[in-house]
Enzyme design. Sequence first.
Site, PDB file in Angstrom:
ATOM      1  N   SER A 261       0.666  -1.180   0.008  1.00  0.00           N
ATOM      2  CA  SER A 261      -0.070  -0.052   0.041  1.00  0.00           C
ATOM      3  C   SER A 261       0.863   1.280   0.035  1.00  0.00           C
ATOM      4  O   SER A 261       2.100   1.190   0.197  1.00  0.00           O
ATOM      5  CB  SER A 261      -1.017  -0.084   1.278  1.00  0.00           C
ATOM      6  OG  SER A 261      -0.361   0.280   2.359  1.00  0.00           O
ATOM      7  N   LYS A 262       0.329   2.416  -0.196  1.00  0.00           N
ATOM      8  CA  LYS A 262       0.898   3.675  -0.140  1.00  0.00           C
ATOM      9  C   LYS A 262       1.425   4.083   0.991  1.00  0.00           C
ATOM     10  O   LYS A 262       2.440   4.462   1.011  1.00  0.00           O
ATOM     11  CB  LYS A 262      -0.039   4.765  -0.537  1.00  0.00           C
ATOM     12  CG  LYS A 262       0.671   6.309  -0.371  1.00  0.00           C
ATOM     13  CD  LYS A 262      -0.551   7.307  -0.811  1.00  0.00           C
ATOM     14  CE  LYS A 262       0.142   8.726  -0.696  1.00  0.00           C
ATOM     15  NZ  LYS A 262       0.543   8.986   0.639  1.00  0.00           N
ATOM     16  N   ARG A 263       0.813   3.399   2.103  1.00  0.00           N
ATOM     17  CA  ARG A 263       1.237   3.704   3.763  1.00  0.00           C
ATOM     18  C   ARG A 263       2.778   2.925   3.667  1.00  0.00           C
ATOM     19  O   ARG A 263       3.311   3.384   4.649  1.00  0.00           O
ATOM     20  CB  ARG A 263       0.532   3.102   4.697  1.00  0.00           C
ATOM     21  CG  ARG A 263      -0.766   3.992   5.000  1.00  0.00           C
ATOM     22  CD  ARG A 263      -1.346   3.604   6.277  1.00  0.00           C
ATOM     23  NE  ARG A 263      -2.639   4.125   6.205  1.00  0.00           N
ATOM     24  CZ  ARG A 263      -3.942   3.595   6.016  1.00  0.00           C
ATOM     25  NH1 ARG A 263      -3.776   2.317   5.248  1.00  0.00           N
ATOM     26  NH2 ARG A 263      -4.971   4.090   5.954  1.00  0.00           N
TER      27      ARG A 263
END
Length: 509
Positions: A261-263
């Site tokens: 994910s972007k996180r």
Amino acid sequence: MSRRTRVRFAPSPTGPLHIGGVRTALYNYLFSKQQGGDFILRIEDTDSARFVPGAEEYIQEAFDWLGLPYDESPSKGGKFGPYRQSERKDIYKKYVGQLLENGTAYMAFDTPEELNAKRNETPNFQYDATTRLHMRNSLTLPAEAVEELIGNGTQYVVRIKIEPHIDITVNDLIRGEVVINSSVLDDKVIYKSADELPTYHLANVVDDHLMEITHVIRGEEWLPSAPLHVWLYRSFGWEDTMPQFVHLPLLLKPEGNGKLSKRDGDRLGFPVFPLEWKDRQSGEVSSGYRESGYLPQAVVNFLALLGWNPGTEQEIFSLYELVNAFSFDRCSKSGAKFDFEKAKWFNHKYIQKTPDDILAEMFKPVLTENNISCGQEYVAKVIGLVKERVNFVKELWGQASFFFIAPTSYDEKAVKKRWKKETPAQLTELISVLQEIDDFSSENQEKTVMQWIETNNYPLGNVMNTFRLAVVGECKGPHMFDISALIGKQETIGRLRKAIQEVPVAESD
């Protein structure tokens, strides 16, 4: 009769393109080109509530940068267009009508309140063969009542009618034969009268059929939807031309536990988008591989090996080689860990492969930032000496600044260790030696200076390290005589004189 291979990448313009989507598109491209077929971009923009302005242009720009051209797309056109689903409303209406007419779909008038009441009343409620005859739809209402509701403008949805107790077989080129019993499926909504648009499931199947798609290559998150899509093909009577399915393994977090994910990128400091993305509402900027200094060929090579392996030790592949080597039988069924350190390694390798004059052009903005103006031929020669030490073009300045600017300070630890009482006298002698050299090539300098050191019985390490300190400012960099040859005799001697004046002699212990 064999059909021409046609594949499509069909993203939704709801934000930046995730690197996992890029990998999916890449596998579509590799397979289609290997088969001598067509690679199509289709924009699935039927979800107007989630549409993000600029997202479609971003997608196209990303593939232009990566060097993965489409044969057909919204911007390029083609005989199977339009290639935006929002421009195909009338096409979908026609096929919804066909399903209603042949009895494989029906209209449902249940309000959101009625559906919520059913969910509260029945645990794990599902709109299917066991419940639909107790709901408000065209299967339970008289034809006159249905016509009246439609005439009054009552909103409705169209649901696919799934018959129970039928085995649905999904043939997947990676996972083999997957069999699902129809009883576990619900009567999915395939069209909404409110916006006169189909849902993803219907639009996807209709478009793939009309665009003569032969292989649907997508992420494994779509595997649960595949039985419904097979059922839709069956309902339309299109089973004979149904595409083959390929559900690709997920890209996993670097730790391997869950989808990337972007996180994860924010947490560990690497991009998850091909290009930088600026959120128009929040103003938040997300980093991209292009802006972070990755070469597009490195990104393509890196992504190709996340979920596929060639069966050999080879890791560096040109796009042409990838096309020739790629096959789904060497794709993994399990997810691939995203190793961002390996991405840097690939970029390093591609920097080594890139001609110095091209890197010099890419390095120009960094030189401009540092107020340096000099000829491209000189810059290319500098890069040739230091590029093996960097992962990114922007790192070249840290390795090569001394080729453009004389040192203004000298590494304290190196000075303390190397700069002896006798150093100024030795370097003064070295200046005299260098002044007498007419052929200032690296080889000739080395031969002459080494002979001088040997004749005088000077300590080689100390003389050469202080020579380097004076010219570079610290004990780093490529071969010393390559440096002095490139900056030239006058600049080398000038730096030696400056250091003799400015570097303090370390006190004796």
